[in-house]
Design an enzyme around this catalytic site. Structure first.
Site, PDB file in Angstrom:
ATOM      1  N   LYS A   1      -7.128   3.078  -3.137  1.00  0.00           N
ATOM      2  CA  LYS A   1      -7.477   3.159  -1.733  1.00  0.00           C
ATOM      3  C   LYS A   1      -7.773   4.537  -1.501  1.00  0.00           C
ATOM      4  O   LYS A   1      -7.041   5.330  -1.570  1.00  0.00           O
ATOM      5  CB  LYS A   1      -6.182   2.425  -1.053  1.00  0.00           C
ATOM      6  CG  LYS A   1      -6.449   2.337   0.541  1.00  0.00           C
ATOM      7  CD  LYS A   1      -5.171   2.005   1.295  1.00  0.00           C
ATOM      8  CE  LYS A   1      -5.266   2.202   2.850  1.00  0.00           C
ATOM      9  NZ  LYS A   1      -4.151   1.539   3.302  1.00  0.00           N
TER      10      LYS A   1
ATOM     11  N   LYS B   1     -10.220  -0.140  -2.257  1.00  0.00           N
ATOM     12  CA  LYS B   1      -9.926  -0.318  -0.728  1.00  0.00           C
ATOM     13  C   LYS B   1     -10.353   1.005   0.107  1.00  0.00           C
ATOM     14  O   LYS B   1      -9.975   2.069  -0.238  1.00  0.00           O
ATOM     15  CB  LYS B   1      -8.472  -0.667  -0.518  1.00  0.00           C
ATOM     16  CG  LYS B   1      -8.290  -0.828   0.906  1.00  0.00           C
ATOM     17  CD  LYS B   1      -6.840  -1.151   1.417  1.00  0.00           C
ATOM     18  CE  LYS B   1      -6.532  -1.412   2.754  1.00  0.00           C
ATOM     19  NZ  LYS B   1      -5.150  -2.053   3.061  1.00  0.00           N
TER      20      LYS B   1
ATOM     21  N   ASP C   1       0.818  -1.290   0.088  1.00  0.00           N
ATOM     22  CA  ASP C   1      -0.129   0.076  -0.059  1.00  0.00           C
ATOM     23  C   ASP C   1       1.010   1.258  -0.059  1.00  0.00           C
ATOM     24  O   ASP C   1       1.632   1.488   0.923  1.00  0.00           O
ATOM     25  CB  ASP C   1      -0.806   0.142   1.207  1.00  0.00           C
ATOM     26  CG  ASP C   1      -1.938  -0.997   1.244  1.00  0.00           C
ATOM     27  OD1 ASP C   1      -2.005  -2.031   0.429  1.00  0.00           O
ATOM     28  OD2 ASP C   1      -3.079  -0.808   2.011  1.00  0.00           O
TER      29      ASP C   1
END
Length: 285
Positions: free
Chosen positions: A197, A233, A133
């Site tokens: 995300k 996400k 991430d």
């Protein structure tokens, strides 16, 4: 920059909230949210000992009949501790499917040298991370230097190659403007993101339903133009089953039920699992 109808986005959020209210107590929906969770600990007090206990807790829940979380998400220096904790899980156990996510790229600010970002990603993967991430260059996005933001992500994508899933954190609370969130979403996907995300969870405004709607719209447009599916996400401040179900409903509403798998939908959360588990282990749901 694409024009975003904010009134339409707000109506989409309202529609999703109405639908979510009808399903937030359904066991199958809550199980689905559990299976799509990146169980996250990103505290300054984290240590190999605390992360080991954290991972063991996730494994123990699968032993009680709950689905495994999608991954354990930690700082890169603690990836090996998660890996050791997951070692020795019996073959065939649901827990053997739990992945390891590392937050990289100078999380949460992203403010360091590009070479350091790339090295951090490479070291995390070498130590066992399955997923990375990484934060987009928020300053570049806000100042209009979109080429820089995209080129940095492309370099991280090249460094990772096919060795790990890349989830790009947009920090939507800082971008704020729906058009800019849409642009960052498209830019990240064009650079090779496997997921986009919402946020790091370290800013005053983290995930919001409106930002999720805009990101889903970008994902849908990207799939239509490039024939590649990208996951979403949501992370930052998602603590209750009701909040998780709302985001799940937004994804289903905007992208379709086929997105509701860990390969395309994740919820980044630290407290959500502890809220879901007691309900799922009881017979009152």
């Amino acid at each position: 920059m694409k024009n975003i109808d904010t009134a339409l986005v707000n109506r989409k959020v309202e529609q999703a909230a109405e639908t979510a209210a009808l399903t937030e107590n359904k066991r199958e929906v809550l199980l689905e949210c559990m299976a799509c969770t990146d169980y996250t600990t990103l505290k300054e007090t984290d240590s190999p000992h605390s992360v080991t206990a954290f991972t063991n807790h996730a494994v123990e829940l699968t032993g009680q009949g709950l689905p495994p979380v999608a991954s354990i998400c930690v700082y890169p220096s603690l990836v090996d501790a998660v890996g050791v904790a997951l070692t020795g899980i019996p073959a065939g156990s649901p827990a053997e499917n739990i992945g390891i996510t590392a937050v990289c790229g100078a999380f949460p600010s992203g403010q360091t040298y590009m070479e350091v970002k790339m090295l951090e990603c490479a070291m995390a993967i070498e130590n066992g991370a399955d997923e990375i991430d990484a934060v987009i260059n928020v300053g570049a996005m806000l100042s209009g230097d979109y080429d820089l933001a995209e080129s940095e992500l492309a370099m991280i994508r090249e460094e990772i190659d096919g060795d790990a899933v890349l989830k790009v954190i947009l920090e939507t609370g800082s971008l704020a403007d729906p058009e800019l969130i849409y642009r960052a979403s498209m830019l990240a996907m064009e650079a090779g993101a496997d997921f986009i995300k919402t946020s790091t969870g370290k800013t005053p405004i983290s995930a919001t339903p409106a930002a999720a709607v805009v990101m889903c719209r970008a994902i849908r447009d990207f799939e239509r133009s490039c024939s590649r599916r990208v996951g979403i996400k949501v992370a930052g401040g998602i603590r209750t089953p009701q909040e998780a179900v709302l985001y799940r409903t937004i994804v289903a509403q905007e992208l379709g039920e086929e997105w509701l798998t860990p390969s395309l939908f994740r919820i980044g959360a630290s407290r959500l699992v502890d809220a879901l588990a007691p309900r799922l282990l009881s017979e009152t749901v």
